[in-house]
Design a protein around this motif. Structure first.
Motif, PDB file in Angstrom:
ATOM      1  N   SER A 102      10.158  -7.065   0.557  1.00 52.31           N
ATOM      2  CA  SER A 102       9.877  -7.638  -0.620  1.00 52.31           C
ATOM      3  C   SER A 102       8.745  -8.233  -0.852  1.00 52.31           C
ATOM      4  O   SER A 102       7.696  -7.955  -1.684  1.00 52.31           O
ATOM      5  CB  SER A 102      11.031  -8.399  -1.207  1.00 52.31           C
ATOM      6  OG  SER A 102      12.309  -7.761  -1.303  1.00 52.31           O
ATOM      7  N   ARG A 103       8.317  -9.078   0.267  1.00 54.31           N
ATOM      8  CA  ARG A 103       7.147  -9.813   0.187  1.00 54.31           C
ATOM      9  C   ARG A 103       5.881  -9.043  -0.014  1.00 54.31           C
ATOM     10  O   ARG A 103       4.867  -9.281  -0.684  1.00 54.31           O
ATOM     11  CB  ARG A 103       7.096 -10.958   1.169  1.00 54.31           C
ATOM     12  CG  ARG A 103       7.865 -12.280   0.848  1.00 54.31           C
ATOM     13  CD  ARG A 103       7.802 -13.335   2.038  1.00 54.31           C
ATOM     14  NE  ARG A 103       8.675 -14.493   1.859  1.00 54.31           N
ATOM     15  CZ  ARG A 103       8.929 -15.499   2.417  1.00 54.31           C
ATOM     16  NH1 ARG A 103       7.992 -15.431   3.579  1.00 54.31           N
ATOM     17  NH2 ARG A 103       9.562 -16.689   2.105  1.00 54.31           N
ATOM     18  N   ALA A 143       5.384  -6.891  -3.116  1.00 52.94           N
ATOM     19  CA  ALA A 143       4.869  -7.997  -4.034  1.00 52.94           C
ATOM     20  C   ALA A 143       3.281  -7.825  -3.838  1.00 52.94           C
ATOM     21  O   ALA A 143       2.635  -8.020  -5.045  1.00 52.94           O
ATOM     22  CB  ALA A 143       5.598  -9.195  -4.144  1.00 52.94           C
ATOM     23  N   ASP A 179       2.591 -10.809 -10.126  1.00 52.67           N
ATOM     24  CA  ASP A 179       2.940 -12.186  -9.760  1.00 52.67           C
ATOM     25  C   ASP A 179       4.360 -12.298 -10.498  1.00 52.67           C
ATOM     26  O   ASP A 179       4.453 -12.569 -11.482  1.00 52.67           O
ATOM     27  CB  ASP A 179       1.950 -13.089 -10.719  1.00 52.67           C
ATOM     28  CG  ASP A 179       2.368 -14.532 -10.410  1.00 52.67           C
ATOM     29  OD1 ASP A 179       3.108 -14.798  -9.240  1.00 52.67           O
ATOM     30  OD2 ASP A 179       2.129 -15.475 -11.123  1.00 52.67           O
ATOM     31  N   LEU A 180       5.304 -11.946  -9.576  1.00 52.21           N
ATOM     32  CA  LEU A 180       6.646 -11.902  -9.635  1.00 52.21           C
ATOM     33  C   LEU A 180       7.376 -12.787  -8.551  1.00 52.21           C
ATOM     34  O   LEU A 180       7.049 -12.774  -7.682  1.00 52.21           O
ATOM     35  CB  LEU A 180       7.120 -10.482  -9.665  1.00 52.21           C
ATOM     36  CG  LEU A 180       6.502  -9.406 -10.843  1.00 52.21           C
ATOM     37  CD1 LEU A 180       7.022  -8.200 -10.584  1.00 52.21           C
ATOM     38  CD2 LEU A 180       7.077  -9.836 -12.142  1.00 52.21           C
ATOM     39  N   SER A 181       8.618 -13.043  -9.060  1.00 48.69           N
ATOM     40  CA  SER A 181       9.390 -13.851  -8.110  1.00 48.69           C
ATOM     41  C   SER A 181       9.902 -13.034  -7.081  1.00 48.69           C
ATOM     42  O   SER A 181      10.108 -11.928  -7.398  1.00 48.69           O
ATOM     43  CB  SER A 181      10.319 -14.528  -8.835  1.00 48.69           C
ATOM     44  OG  SER A 181      11.567 -13.809  -9.418  1.00 48.69           O
ATOM     45  N   PRO A 182      10.499 -13.458  -5.752  1.00 53.11           N
ATOM     46  CA  PRO A 182      11.052 -12.643  -4.890  1.00 53.11           C
ATOM     47  C   PRO A 182      12.345 -12.160  -5.464  1.00 53.11           C
ATOM     48  O   PRO A 182      12.700 -11.075  -4.912  1.00 53.11           O
ATOM     49  CB  PRO A 182      11.323 -13.684  -3.755  1.00 53.11           C
ATOM     50  CG  PRO A 182      10.171 -14.966  -3.756  1.00 53.11           C
ATOM     51  CD  PRO A 182       9.978 -14.729  -5.211  1.00 53.11           C
ATOM     52  N   ALA A 183      13.174 -12.901  -6.049  1.00 55.66           N
ATOM     53  CA  ALA A 183      14.364 -12.432  -6.810  1.00 55.66           C
ATOM     54  C   ALA A 183      14.307 -11.030  -7.482  1.00 55.66           C
ATOM     55  O   ALA A 183      14.615 -10.283  -7.672  1.00 55.66           O
ATOM     56  CB  ALA A 183      15.082 -13.445  -7.655  1.00 55.66           C
ATOM     57  N   THR A 184      13.048 -11.111  -8.570  1.00 53.77           N
ATOM     58  CA  THR A 184      12.622 -10.153  -9.433  1.00 53.77           C
ATOM     59  C   THR A 184      12.342  -8.904  -8.389  1.00 53.77           C
ATOM     60  O   THR A 184      12.650  -7.664  -8.961  1.00 53.77           O
ATOM     61  CB  THR A 184      11.595 -10.434 -10.325  1.00 53.77           C
ATOM     62  OG1 THR A 184      11.902 -11.401 -10.873  1.00 53.77           O
ATOM     63  CG2 THR A 184      11.277  -9.226 -11.274  1.00 53.77           C
ATOM     64  N   ARG A 226      13.276  -8.033  -5.330  1.00 58.79           N
ATOM     65  CA  ARG A 226      14.537  -7.492  -4.692  1.00 58.79           C
ATOM     66  C   ARG A 226      15.320  -6.949  -5.826  1.00 58.79           C
ATOM     67  O   ARG A 226      16.063  -5.845  -5.457  1.00 58.79           O
ATOM     68  CB  ARG A 226      15.319  -8.692  -4.138  1.00 58.79           C
ATOM     69  CG  ARG A 226      14.928  -9.343  -3.024  1.00 58.79           C
ATOM     70  CD  ARG A 226      15.736 -10.319  -2.231  1.00 58.79           C
ATOM     71  NE  ARG A 226      16.087 -11.668  -3.098  1.00 58.79           N
ATOM     72  CZ  ARG A 226      15.384 -12.784  -2.948  1.00 58.79           C
ATOM     73  NH1 ARG A 226      14.291 -12.612  -2.230  1.00 58.79           N
ATOM     74  NH2 ARG A 226      15.593 -13.562  -3.594  1.00 58.79           N
TER      75      ARG A 226
END
Length: 360
Positions: free
Chosen positions: A45-46, A49, A55-60, A62
């Protein structure tokens, strides 16, 4: 499985499978496949991204990865938390997301120099297979023009002693193949002549691969109108045709390039694949399926229909002279081959080979 509910402001695009995928998910899929093509590793995921530039959160991220997995476009290997593309993912990428750029002038000049002016067709075909291999670092394959294949002309069955029969096969260029066969029943000279006449009339003028294919198909079926003698004659002919079938209907170069790809470089996968390269029959069957197709054709993984190519992709196109299709050429490599680079190379090689064959 269905994907997650659409997010506000994130348009949905229909897939051929009936599912829906957002434009953002497509963006992530493209980034994931491009990364996997470069390094051959599962993509986390990292990394995704960062590559996607969003610019998105790791949760998004995933969640999007989970959507892609639910749609069957990526999968998660047991040994890693990252994802890799599936055949369906590659297919969507190739059909929808791939941008093919014009070929670099320096590379085009290099490729043109690979064909010696005035060379014979066999030498030109060998040059094309070596060129495809050398430029792409994959395995290059080129089908020999159909008019240069061995053609079936005549078959004869001559009675020897007891149940022994001498089978003689003559090709259109005068090459003779023969074999002594032991039959279950004893046949008279007139019966064997009748069988010879029947098969000669049936197959004369066909290339040897087509003869073998039709013999195998006929032997698998029950023909009420075909008597026992003719069925046995076809079985006798099949054994001789299989032995006489030429092995140089396709030129293959650079098979060892596939050792550079970790996903292919183990004996369990390489042994049957290299056996196919040696026998060439399955490769030719696959190329034959492309002979009537327009433009570049791409078989990804299981799409080829041959289990030994499940981890490979084949990119092909036809080459022609004066609008007459002579054959098919292309490359075989891992499913993570660089399609963006390979497709124009295959296309240009076909045009260069056709131009070289047109020269007097």
């Amino acid at each position: 499985m269905p994907s997650s509910p659409p997010r506000s402001g994130d348009p949905q695009i229909s897939l051929s499978s009936g599912g829906q995928i957002s434009e953002r998910a497509l963006h992530f899929l493209k980034a994931l496949i491009e990364r996997h093509i470069r390094d051959g590793q599962p993509v986390g995921s990292r990394t995704l991204a960062r590559d996607a530039g969003l610019d998105l959160s790791p949760a998004t991220v995933r969640n999007v990865m989970s959507d892609l997995e639910d749609l069957g476009l990526v999968s998660s290997p047991h040994t890693s938390a990252g994802r890799v593309p599936t055949v369906s993912g590659y297919r969507l990428f190739v059909d929808t997301l791939l941008t093919v750029s014009p070929m670099d002038d320096a590379l085009l000049t290099e490729m043109r120099s690979g064909f010696a002016p005035g060379a014979e067709s066999k030498a030109l075909i060998e040059s094309a297979s070596r060129l495809l291999s050398g430029v792409t670092h994959l395995a290059g394959v080129v089908m020999v023009p159909r008019h240069e294949r061995e053609m079936f002309h005549q078959i004869e069955f001559l009675k020897l002693s007891g149940t022994r029969v001498l089978t003689i096969l003559v090709t259109a260029d005068g090459e003779v193949h023969n074999r002594i066969i032991h039959t279950e029943h004893e046949y008279s000279p007139s019966q064997l002549q009748q069988a010879s006449n029947y098969l000669t009339e049936l197959f004369s003028g066909l290339d040897m691969r087509e003869v073998r294919k039709r013999l195998l198909e006929d032997l698998k079926q029950t023909h009420r109108r075909m008597d026992e003698l003719m069925m046995r004659a076809m079985a006798m002919a099949q054994s001789l045709v299989a032995a006489a079938e030429p092995r140089d209907d396709v030129m293959i170069a650079g098979q060892t390039n596939l050792l550079e790809f970790a996903e292919l470089a183990n004996m369990e996968r390489l042994k049957p694949l290299f056996q196919a390269f040696t026998e060439k029959r399955q490769i030719l069957d696959l190329l034959d399926r492309c002979i009537e197709a327009d433009g570049v054709q791409i078989f990804i993984g299981q799409e080829s229909g041959f289990e030994l190519l499940d981890d490979c992709s084949l990119v092909t196109t036809t080459y022609r002279v004066e609008d007459r299709i002579l054959g098919v050429l292309g490359v075989i490599g891992p499913t993570r081959m660089d399609y963006q680079r390979v497709i124009p190379i295959v296309d240009v090689t076909a045009k260069l080979l056709a131009a070289a064959l047109r020269q007097p």
